[in-house]
Design an enzyme around this catalytic site. Structure first.
Site, PDB file in Angstrom:
ATOM      1  N   ARG A 196       2.892  -0.899  10.793  1.00 53.05           N
ATOM      2  CA  ARG A 196       3.998  -0.767  11.769  1.00 53.05           C
ATOM      3  C   ARG A 196       4.448  -2.227  12.397  1.00 53.05           C
ATOM      4  O   ARG A 196       5.523  -2.732  12.523  1.00 53.05           O
ATOM      5  CB  ARG A 196       3.788   0.015  12.910  1.00 53.05           C
ATOM      6  CG  ARG A 196       3.952   1.400  12.414  1.00 53.05           C
ATOM      7  CD  ARG A 196       3.164   2.424  13.329  1.00 53.05           C
ATOM      8  NE  ARG A 196       1.767   2.492  13.242  1.00 53.05           N
ATOM      9  CZ  ARG A 196       0.960   2.899  14.125  1.00 53.05           C
ATOM     10  NH1 ARG A 196       1.334   3.837  14.694  1.00 53.05           N
ATOM     11  NH2 ARG A 196      -0.360   2.887  13.819  1.00 53.05           N
ATOM     12  N   ASP A 202      -3.593   4.131  -1.827  1.00 47.83           N
ATOM     13  CA  ASP A 202      -4.448   4.826  -0.768  1.00 47.83           C
ATOM     14  C   ASP A 202      -4.523   6.105  -1.012  1.00 47.83           C
ATOM     15  O   ASP A 202      -3.789   6.674   0.167  1.00 47.83           O
ATOM     16  CB  ASP A 202      -4.147   4.113   0.626  1.00 47.83           C
ATOM     17  CG  ASP A 202      -4.878   4.460   1.749  1.00 47.83           C
ATOM     18  OD1 ASP A 202      -5.943   4.984   1.486  1.00 47.83           O
ATOM     19  OD2 ASP A 202      -4.316   4.330   2.958  1.00 47.83           O
ATOM     20  N   LYS A 244       0.930  -1.331  -0.065  1.00 46.73           N
ATOM     21  CA  LYS A 244       0.082  -0.020   0.093  1.00 46.73           C
ATOM     22  C   LYS A 244       0.930   1.178   0.086  1.00 46.73           C
ATOM     23  O   LYS A 244       1.985   1.362   0.944  1.00 46.73           O
ATOM     24  CB  LYS A 244      -0.801   0.028   1.280  1.00 46.73           C
ATOM     25  CG  LYS A 244      -1.956   1.080   1.122  1.00 46.73           C
ATOM     26  CD  LYS A 244      -2.853   1.166   2.272  1.00 46.73           C
ATOM     27  CE  LYS A 244      -2.399   1.689   3.632  1.00 46.73           C
ATOM     28  NZ  LYS A 244      -2.252   3.026   3.745  1.00 46.73           N
ATOM     29  N   LYS A 250      -7.387   7.889  -1.242  1.00 49.25           N
ATOM     30  CA  LYS A 250      -8.810   8.548  -0.616  1.00 49.25           C
ATOM     31  C   LYS A 250      -9.212   9.745  -1.376  1.00 49.25           C
ATOM     32  O   LYS A 250      -9.590  10.733  -0.775  1.00 49.25           O
ATOM     33  CB  LYS A 250      -8.759   8.715   0.748  1.00 49.25           C
ATOM     34  CG  LYS A 250      -8.409   7.652   1.821  1.00 49.25           C
ATOM     35  CD  LYS A 250      -8.226   7.984   3.212  1.00 49.25           C
ATOM     36  CE  LYS A 250      -8.219   6.722   4.035  1.00 49.25           C
ATOM     37  NZ  LYS A 250      -6.557   6.244   3.996  1.00 49.25           N
TER      38      LYS A 250
HETATM   39  O1  C5P Z   1       0.738   0.869  11.328  1.00 49.43           O
HETATM   40  P1  C5P Z   1      -0.734   0.423  11.032  1.00 49.43           P
HETATM   41  O2  C5P Z   1      -0.829  -1.134  10.997  1.00 49.43           O
HETATM   42  O3  C5P Z   1      -1.569   0.854  12.033  1.00 49.43           O
HETATM   43  O4  C5P Z   1      -1.029   0.879   9.623  1.00 49.43           O
HETATM   44  C1  C5P Z   1      -2.167   0.762   9.017  1.00 49.43           C
HETATM   45  C2  C5P Z   1      -2.486   1.315   7.641  1.00 49.43           C
HETATM   46  O5  C5P Z   1      -3.931   1.622   7.363  1.00 49.43           O
HETATM   47  C3  C5P Z   1      -2.140   2.928   7.536  1.00 49.43           C
HETATM   48  O6  C5P Z   1      -1.472   3.207   6.321  1.00 49.43           O
HETATM   49  C4  C5P Z   1      -3.446   3.716   7.952  1.00 49.43           C
HETATM   50  O7  C5P Z   1      -3.181   4.954   7.218  1.00 49.43           O
HETATM   51  C5  C5P Z   1      -4.171   2.767   7.193  1.00 49.43           C
HETATM   52  N1  C5P Z   1      -5.761   3.006   7.707  1.00 49.43           N
HETATM   53  C6  C5P Z   1      -6.175   2.946   8.900  1.00 49.43           C
HETATM   54  N2  C5P Z   1      -7.528   2.893   9.359  1.00 49.43           N
HETATM   55  C7  C5P Z   1      -8.131   3.515   8.267  1.00 49.43           C
HETATM   56  C8  C5P Z   1      -7.862   3.462   7.051  1.00 49.43           C
HETATM   57  C9  C5P Z   1      -6.654   3.255   6.643  1.00 49.43           C
HETATM   58  O8  C5P Z   1      -5.220   2.533   9.604  1.00 49.43           O
HETATM   59  N3  C5P Z   1      -9.524   3.215   8.655  1.00 49.43           N
END
Ligand code: C5P
Length: 250
Positions: free
Chosen positions: A217, A61, A34, A63
């Site tokens: 992460r 991504d 992503k 949006k």
């Molecule tokens: O590091 P982590 O696992 O929290 O990353 C989640 C990813 O998903 C990030 O890129 C974040 O921007 C994205 N995301 C999210 N919640 C949403 C939409 C997208 O955490 N509702």
């Protein structure tokens, strides 16, 4: 699709070079990468283009949320770039979503594999709490708003939605099996929650009906990202194997 195909890693890093380094370590261990707003704002399509060129799948991504004509043109570019998925805000309205779908189709003419990107709707940002909804003129509970916007996305011809783990069960119930559900907010049982408030384990999100999981992460900040991805894929596989057993049994 295998469990690995369903795992999307968020390359939330500021430079294309850092993204490439991470992707290099993860190739063969995950299904898709992503690329989001931070990297795209810093570097434009460099990272996405490179990943596509080496045969990787990309979820763009960004949006999108603008007038239909502008979204249609951006969607066309996303398809031409070779993205496998991209997303738009459902609150942009039905016409905007129809335009996104049309742009994706137009930009897919001549893609080497004959595919078109999946167009996903972001319903409500998971950062919005119940008390924030009134301020932006959204009525009902978050769950009601999410389902309402997801139904609108389906009517507009979109392929699926991005949804938090908390919403997956309600969406599957309301929308049936046809719509693709992509779920961020995933943390393996042993990991820290970071700033994600609504989290689920890989196994429970797949069980609830998610088609793809987005993980950042827990993989990208692990000492060994590939090993961290393998652990998550194994957890996803558990849910997939047991659902096959349930379907197969009399
Ligand atoms: O590091 P982590 O696992 O929290 O990353 C989640 C990813 O998903 C990030 O890129 C974040 O921007 C994205 N995301 C999210 N919640 C949403 C939409 C997208 O955490 N509702």
């Amino acid at each position: 699709m295998s469990a690995r195909d369903k795992l999307i890693v968020a390359l939330d890093v500021p430079s294309a070079e850092a993204g490439l380094r991470l992707a290099e370590r993860l190739r063969g261990h995950v299904g898709m990468f992503k690329v989001g707003l931070e990297n795209f704002t810093a570097e434009g399509p460099v990272l996405a283009r490179f990943l596509v060129a080496v045969g990787e799948k990309v979820f763009l991504d960004l949006k999108l949320h603008d007038i239909p004509n502008t979204v249609r043109a951006a969607a066309r570019q996303a398809a031409q770039l070779g993205a496998s998925m991209f997303n738009v805000h459902a609150s942009g309205g039905r016409k905007m979503m129809e335009a996104a779908r049309a742009g994706a189709q137009e930009g897919s003419v001549g893609r080497p594999d004959g595919s078109r990107p999946l167009v996903l709707a972001v319903t409500l940002l998971t950062s919005l709490a119940s008390e924030d909804l009134g301020e932006v003129g959204i009525s009902g509970t978050p769950e009601e708003a999410v389902v309402r916007l997801a139904l609108l996305a389906r009517q507009a011809g979109l392929d699926g939605v991005v949804a938090s783990p908390r919403e997956v069960t309600a969406l599957r119930r309301a929308l049936g099996p046809g719509l693709v559900i992509v779920t961020p907010g995933i943390r393996p049982a042993s990991a820290a929650a970071d700033d994600q408030a609504r989290i689920a384990t890989p196994e429970s999100a797949i069980r609830a009906g998610a088609d793809y999981l987005v993980v950042g992460r827990p993989i990208t900040e692990a000492p060994d990202p590939a090993a961290a991805a393998d652990v998550i894929v194994a957890e996803m596989q558990k849910a997939l194997s047991s659902s096959c057993t349930q379907v197969d049994s009399p």
